[in-house]
Design a protein around this motif. Structure first.
Motif, short mmCIF file in Angstrom:
data_model
loop_
_atom_site.label_atom_id
_atom_site.label_comp_id
_atom_site.label_asym_id
_atom_site.label_seq_id
_atom_site.Cartn_x
_atom_site.Cartn_y
_atom_site.Cartn_z
N PRO A 324 0.30 -1.36 0.01
CA PRO A 324 -0.47 -0.18 -0.35
C PRO A 324 1.20 1.20 0.08
O PRO A 324 0.32 2.58 0.05
CB PRO A 324 -0.83 -0.19 0.95
CG PRO A 324 -0.36 -0.98 2.20
CD PRO A 324 0.42 -1.43 1.04
N TRP A 325 2.10 1.11 0.22
CA TRP A 325 3.03 2.23 0.62
C TRP A 325 3.53 2.68 -0.79
O TRP A 325 3.39 4.17 -0.86
CB TRP A 325 4.31 1.70 0.93
CG TRP A 325 5.18 0.65 0.23
CD1 TRP A 325 4.92 -0.21 0.12
CD2 TRP A 325 6.81 1.44 -0.24
NE1 TRP A 325 6.07 -0.85 -0.49
CE2 TRP A 325 6.32 -0.45 -1.06
CE3 TRP A 325 7.23 2.59 -1.05
CZ2 TRP A 325 7.74 -0.37 -2.21
CZ3 TRP A 325 7.92 2.29 -1.44
CH2 TRP A 325 8.27 1.12 -2.71
N ILE A 326 2.97 2.10 -1.81
CA ILE A 326 3.33 2.41 -2.95
C ILE A 326 2.19 2.29 -4.25
O ILE A 326 2.34 3.08 -5.48
CB ILE A 326 4.85 1.72 -3.98
CG1 ILE A 326 5.59 2.85 -5.16
CG2 ILE A 326 4.41 0.24 -4.25
CD1 ILE A 326 6.50 1.84 -5.71
N ALA A 327 1.28 1.32 -4.01
CA ALA A 327 0.37 0.84 -5.23
C ALA A 327 -0.51 2.46 -5.28
O ALA A 327 -1.00 2.68 -4.23
CB ALA A 327 -0.64 -0.57 -4.54
N ASP A 328 -0.81 2.21 -6.28
CA ASP A 328 -1.45 3.81 -6.59
C ASP A 328 -2.50 3.66 -7.71
O ASP A 328 -2.00 2.45 -8.81
CB ASP A 328 -1.10 4.67 -7.35
CG ASP A 328 -1.69 6.22 -7.95
OD1 ASP A 328 -1.75 6.66 -6.93
OD2 ASP A 328 -1.30 6.15 -9.41
N PRO A 329 -3.77 3.11 -8.17
CA PRO A 329 -4.78 3.17 -9.16
C PRO A 329 -4.29 3.29 -10.58
O PRO A 329 -4.26 2.88 -11.34
CB PRO A 329 -5.80 2.98 -9.14
CG PRO A 329 -6.16 4.64 -7.63
CD PRO A 329 -4.30 3.90 -7.08
#
Length: 524
Positions: A324-329
């Motif tokens: 979640p620290w880097i994941a981006d839609p």
């Protein structure tokens, strides 16, 4: 100079810098500087002259060599390309006068030759048949040979450098500097140390640990036999967090990701195993149905996993859960769009026939993505626990994940590859069980291969020493019979893991009675 030094006498040698320290002191070159700048280059040469390095030319990367002629990558060509990418990243960072360069200086610098050495060594531990061989050896080691730590290619790499190979100056190991030994530790922990830890939630576990409650860490770079040495190596880097890679190691790790995501696609394109209809269908379906797919449950995605678009949606959820620290839609959508255009709609529209147009197409595709990823390198002085100090930018990270998905979905999951791998797994099983039975035969064990017998004696001694000095790191029974069993099992695993693909096939046929050859020119 000390007060009692005579004029003209040589100055006292300065202490060895921690990064330059070797496990065992070696004689200085005649007339040389005590700790010359070529320490790291000596390490690089020792690795490249190693028979374990040469052997990689006959070990499968993903697609077996016989499937598509001489153009297919093997573990050696992959290692060479990882080294080239890693060196360019390291040199760029070392010469960078911007913020990335300043961050690297604050972290202690980045030595390009150390990076090259680590990249050259990073796959030394891979057994025959690539990751399939790794999985089978791990299962057999844990379930049949009494080795709770099993087998892991990264840990085997460190074992080769520290114990199995030799440079002729020391009894065992290549006696590399602390910097190079530290730089191969992608996962700087043992397997079992994670088994007893309080479980951490997704997103807070270091990359490679996985769900460690059952068997321990999924990925690890250290067997317990070498844990004390690794502790000494990492003591040269007092600023490192417990699970953090060194700067040079993080460069090697990023370069490995880049080369794997691009050059394996090169192989799959040339071998004709990537079909435009299937690849484009998956990518376009997710882009078209993104909102609808987002509403489906995980169970629905699993039930319809072969329906176009569902695999990518599963990938996105896994990325979001673990990182979640880097994941981006938005970055994920852009990655899918880019791969869809450049791979699905452009490269795969030209079937590979060996002609000039197809060659130019794959060369241009590879060059564009390499340049894009190298421009996407960033330095993080306080990295997330799942990242290294040198890492890919947010967009490049998503790009790599989508490219890797194409590998898994349309190559690794193919039934025809699975059929071949079932046979390869049987070869590994035949070797492990055959050599184990041989060593247990009181009437014939003395005629087993000399290298295997010597390796067993050393491994038994090493486990006995570990029991005396660090009994807390051994899991399971530690009586004399168990120590002998561990040593025998580790020796068999070391021996089989050191074979090439062709050697494994030949020796398995011989040891099982499937060959009538009297003399062998293989590893026996």
């Amino acid at each position: 100079m000390s007060s009692d030094a005579t004029p003209g006498s040589p100055a006292e040698p300065s202490p060895v810098p921690a990064r330059h320290r070797r496990e065992i002191a070696e004689p200085l070159p005649e007339g040389g500087v005590p700790y010359p700048s070529f320490d790291f280059r000596t390490d690089l040469e020792r690795i490249r002259f190693s028979p374990y390095f040469s052997r990689l030319s006959a070990v499968t990367q993903v697609v077996p060599q016989t499937s598509a002629g001489p153009v297919i990558h093997n573990r050696l060509t992959h290692s060479i390309k990882v080294t080239a990418v890693a060196r360019e990243i390291a040199v760029t960072l070392a010469n960078d006068r911007g913020e990335n360069g300043r961050r690297i200086l604050r972290l202690g610098g980045c030595e390009p030759v150390v990076v090259q050495a680590a990249a050259s060594a990073h796959d030394l531990g891979h057994p025959p048949f690539g990751h399939l061989g790794e999985q089978v050896l791990d299962r057999l080691a844990r379930q049949e040979l009494g080795l709770p730590e099993g087998f892991e290619g990264n840990a085997q790499t460190f074992r080769i450098l520290a114990a199995l190979d030799t440079n002729g100056l020391t009894p065992t190991g290549l006696n590399l500097t602390a910097a190079v030994r530290a730089a191969v530790l992608k996962y700087p922990w043992t397997r079992l140390e994670w088994r007893d830890r309080a479980p951490l939630p997704d997103g807070e576990r270091p990359r490679g640990v996985g769900d460690a409650r059952a068997t321990g860490a999924h990925k690890f770079s250290v067997y317990s036999l070498h844990a004390a040495e690794v502790a000494r190596v990492r003591a040269a880097y007092p600023g490192l967090d417990p699970w953090q890679q060194t700067v040079e190691c993080s460069v090697m790790d990023v370069a490995d990701d880049i080369a794997y995501s691009i050059h394996d696609l090169d192989d799959f394109y040339r071998a004709g195993v990537l079909q435009q209809t299937a690849v484009s269908g998956e990518l376009r379906a997710w882009l078209r149905d993104e909102d609808t797919l987002a509403e489906r449950s995980d169970a629905e995605l699993r039930e319809r996993s072969r329906t176009p678009g569902h695999g990518l949606e599963t990938l996105w959820r896994r990325m979001r859960r673990r990182d979640p620290w880097i994941a981006d839609p938005e970055a994920f959508r852009l990655a899918v769009e880019q791969v869809s255009i450049e791979l699905g709609d452009t490269l795969l529209a030209i079937p590979f026939d060996g002609g000039g147009e197809a060659e130019r197409a794959i060369t241009a595709f590879t060059a564009r993505w390499l340049d894009r990823f190298k421009r996407g390198i960033t330095v993080d002085e306080s990295p997330n626990v799942r990242s290294g100090v040198v890492r890919l930018s947010q967009q490049s990270w998503h790009d790599v994940n989508v490219l890797k998905f194409v590998h898994t979905r349309f190559v690794l999951d193919r039934p025809d590859l699975a059929t071949v791998q079932r046979g390869q797994g049987t070869v590994i099983e035949t070797l492990v069980r055959g050599f184990t039975a041989w060593l247990q035969d009181p009437d014939d064990a003395a005629r087993a291969p000399r290298r295997l017998l010597e390796s067993m004696d050393v491994a038994i001694e090493d486990y006995a020493l570990l029991r005396r000095e660090h009994p807390n790191v051994l899991s399971g029974p530690t009586d004399d019979a168990s120590i002998i069993r561990r040593g025998r099992g580790r020796a068999v695993i070391d021996y089989v893991a050191s074979l090439s693909d062709s050697q494994a096939l030949s020796i398995a046929a011989t040891i099982s009675g499937g060959s009538d050859r009297l003399w062998s020119t293989g590893a026996l």
